[in-house]
Design a protein around this motif. Structure first.
Motif, PDB file in Angstrom:
ATOM      1  N   HIS A  33       0.838  -1.200   0.000  1.00 43.48           N
ATOM      2  CA  HIS A  33       0.000   0.000   0.000  1.00 43.48           C
ATOM      3  C   HIS A  33       0.869   1.245   0.000  1.00 43.48           C
ATOM      4  O   HIS A  33       1.829   1.338   0.772  1.00 43.48           O
ATOM      5  N   THR A  34       0.474   2.191  -0.854  1.00 40.57           N
ATOM      6  CA  THR A  34       1.174   3.477  -0.880  1.00 40.57           C
ATOM      7  C   THR A  34       0.794   4.284   0.350  1.00 40.57           C
ATOM      8  O   THR A  34      -0.378   4.383   0.697  1.00 40.57           O
ATOM      9  N   ARG A  35       1.799   4.840   1.009  1.00 45.01           N
ATOM     10  CA  ARG A  35       1.526   5.744   2.123  1.00 45.01           C
ATOM     11  C   ARG A  35       1.297   7.144   1.598  1.00 45.01           C
ATOM     12  O   ARG A  35       0.309   7.776   1.868  1.00 45.01           O
ATOM     13  N   ASN A  36       2.228   7.616   0.816  1.00 44.40           N
ATOM     14  CA  ASN A  36       2.115   8.908   0.132  1.00 44.40           C
ATOM     15  C   ASN A  36       3.263   8.989  -0.862  1.00 44.40           C
ATOM     16  O   ASN A  36       4.302   8.339  -0.673  1.00 44.40           O
ATOM     17  N   GLY A  37       3.046   9.764  -1.931  1.00 40.87           N
ATOM     18  CA  GLY A  37       4.110   9.903  -2.927  1.00 40.87           C
ATOM     19  C   GLY A  37       4.610   8.544  -3.368  1.00 40.87           C
ATOM     20  O   GLY A  37       3.827   7.668  -3.716  1.00 40.87           O
ATOM     21  N   ASP A  38       5.914   8.350  -3.303  1.00 41.06           N
ATOM     22  CA  ASP A  38       6.463   7.052  -3.703  1.00 41.06           C
ATOM     23  C   ASP A  38       6.859   6.210  -2.491  1.00 41.06           C
ATOM     24  O   ASP A  38       7.663   5.293  -2.583  1.00 41.06           O
ATOM     25  N   THR A  39       6.278   6.535  -1.335  1.00 39.32           N
ATOM     26  CA  THR A  39       6.618   5.814  -0.104  1.00 39.32           C
ATOM     27  C   THR A  39       5.520   4.820   0.248  1.00 39.32           C
ATOM     28  O   THR A  39       4.342   5.160   0.228  1.00 39.32           O
TER      29      THR A  39
END
Ligand code: GLY
Ligand code: MN
Length: 423
Positions: A33-39
């Motif tokens: 799962h993406t947390r935000n942006g590419d993280t």
């Protein structure tokens, strides 16, 4: 990692599939799962998938044939990615390490499924985790196999296996619980020290949470099994209050509901304590009622009892306490049986006492009726009736016991109890 254990589970599942028409089972681990942006969020495997494989890498699938043969699909070796993320197992090493019969790169999955699934109906999938499958892939699969295939649900078979923990699982769960207990003690000591040093200053919920998380990690747990509840004073009346910026003050209670996850297994402990070590008389009265409810629930929890007996035992003690303290005033509330029958107790105790515990904090498994054929039972009136058999507790099942009382301000409630929450 004991590959024989996971192999044994796969063989047991295959045997259950054979008893229900054979076929082939397809399971995926959890998506990233993406947390935000590419993280990304830290990866957490799917509990069912890991139960059958012991394998902890993303992008992994398992094919299990009803004859017991297993094929793992996993990420191929990739030196570029390994520079950043560390070594991954790869299909070549997987059979020796995991005890699967065969392993292939994940990009072979679609072709393999298209080849083998239509030839071996039925197709077993996990309805409990539909979003975890690649929907397009499964649609193609089902379309291609529409005539030949019957789709079956693996969920009840696996839930029934996961409900009974083996010796190794119980040992891991005891270890997880011991770590969580140490974390609770650490948080209590931290508060005691802070209030001893500076009795007038508050202690923030987030500081207390930090003590809990520190102890989890220090003792080897990978993460909390669920978001930590650290609730100062009135916040304890919100059942899942996330630790925030509120300050705990002398004279208030602190409720912590926190358990670590260790090697894929959850623990779950709630305790409530007075911030500065001393209860007020109102806090003490309610606390003693909750402890008595917990002891009653514990006494009702034994092989042969029903899982819900614990809840009934706890509710009876709590309801009596509500009458004794005037939380539920007489004469409107006329005795424990009336309070239970009307559900009036739910004003102060609105959740279940107990849930299964295992790989998931609210673990899988039927609570009451079994999904089996109905049986003839005496109907209590001299005749017989057909009913589902009631599930009875057996060794190897693990459940929590967590009664509570939560008193929000209300004109009908004695003010001395307002804003007390205890679990
Ligand atoms: N003890 C946390 C929960 O059961 O939701
Ligand atoms: Mn719980």
């Amino acid at each position: 990692m004991n590959p024989a254990l996971y192999r044994q589970r796969r063989l047991q599942l295959a045997s259950r599939m054979r008893a229900e028409g054979g076929g082939i089972a397809v399971l995926a681990t959890a998506p990233e799962h993406t947390r935000n942006g590419d993280t990304l969020f830290p990866f957490r495997h799917d509990s069912y998938f890991h139960y059958l494989t012991g394998f902890d890498e993303p992008e992994s699938w398992l094919l299990l044939h009803a004859d017991g043969r297993s094929v793992l699909f996993c990420r191929p070796k990739n030196p570029g990615r390994e520079t950043w993320e560390g070594v991954n197992l790869g299909p070549q090493a997987a059979p020796a390490v995991l005890g699967v019969d065969e392993a292939q790169a994940i990009d072979q999955l679609a072709d393999s499924l298209r080849q083998c699934v239509p030839q071996q109906p039925p197709l077993w999938l996990l309805s409990a985790a539909p979003s975890r499958h690649d929907v397009r892939l499964l649609d193609a699969l089902k379309a291609g196999a529409a005539e030949a295939n019957v789709q079956r649900d693996l969920t009840p078979l696996l839930n029934d296996m996961r409900l009974f923990k083996d010796a190794q699982e119980l040992s891991t769960m005891r270890h997880a619980a011991a770590i969580s207990a140490r974390a609770h003690v650490r948080a209590m000591r931290f508060c005691a020290q802070r209030f001893a040093d500076a009795p007038a200053a508050g202690v923030h919920e987030y500081e207390i949470e930090a003590e809990v998380l520190h102890e989890f990690r220090r003792l080897g747990a990978q993460s909390p099994a669920y978001p930590c509840v650290v609730a100062a004073g009135a916040n304890a009346c919100t059942l899942h209050h996330a630790a925030g910026t509120a300050a705990l003050h002398a004279g208030e209670l602190c409720l912590i509901d926190a358990g670590c996850e260790l090697d894929g297994y959850a623990s779950d402990i709630t305790r409530t304590f007075p911030a500065n070590g001393r209860f007020s008389s109102a806090q003490r009265e309610l606390y003693d009622i909750v402890v008595a409810a917990q002891q009653a629930a514990l006494a009702a929890t034994r092989p042969g009892a029903r899982q819900r007996d614990a809840h009934h035992a706890a509710v009876r003690v709590l309801a009596q306490g509500m009458l004794d303290t005037g939380l539920l005033p007489r004469p409107q509330h006329d005795g424990v049986d009336a309070v239970i029958a009307s559900g009036a107790y739910k004003q102060f105790f609105m959740h279940a006492t107990s849930h299964w515990l295992g790989r998931d904090v609210h673990d899988v498994g039927e609570y009451d009726a079994l999904d089996e054929a109905q049986v003839e039972q005496p109907d209590g009136l001299g005749g017989m009736e057909r009913k589902h058999p009631t599930r009875r507790l057996q060794p190897g099942m693990v459940m929590t016991l967590e009664p509570g009382l939560y008193v929000r301000p209300s004109p009908s409630v004695p003010e001395r109890y307002w804003n007390i929450g205890i679990r």
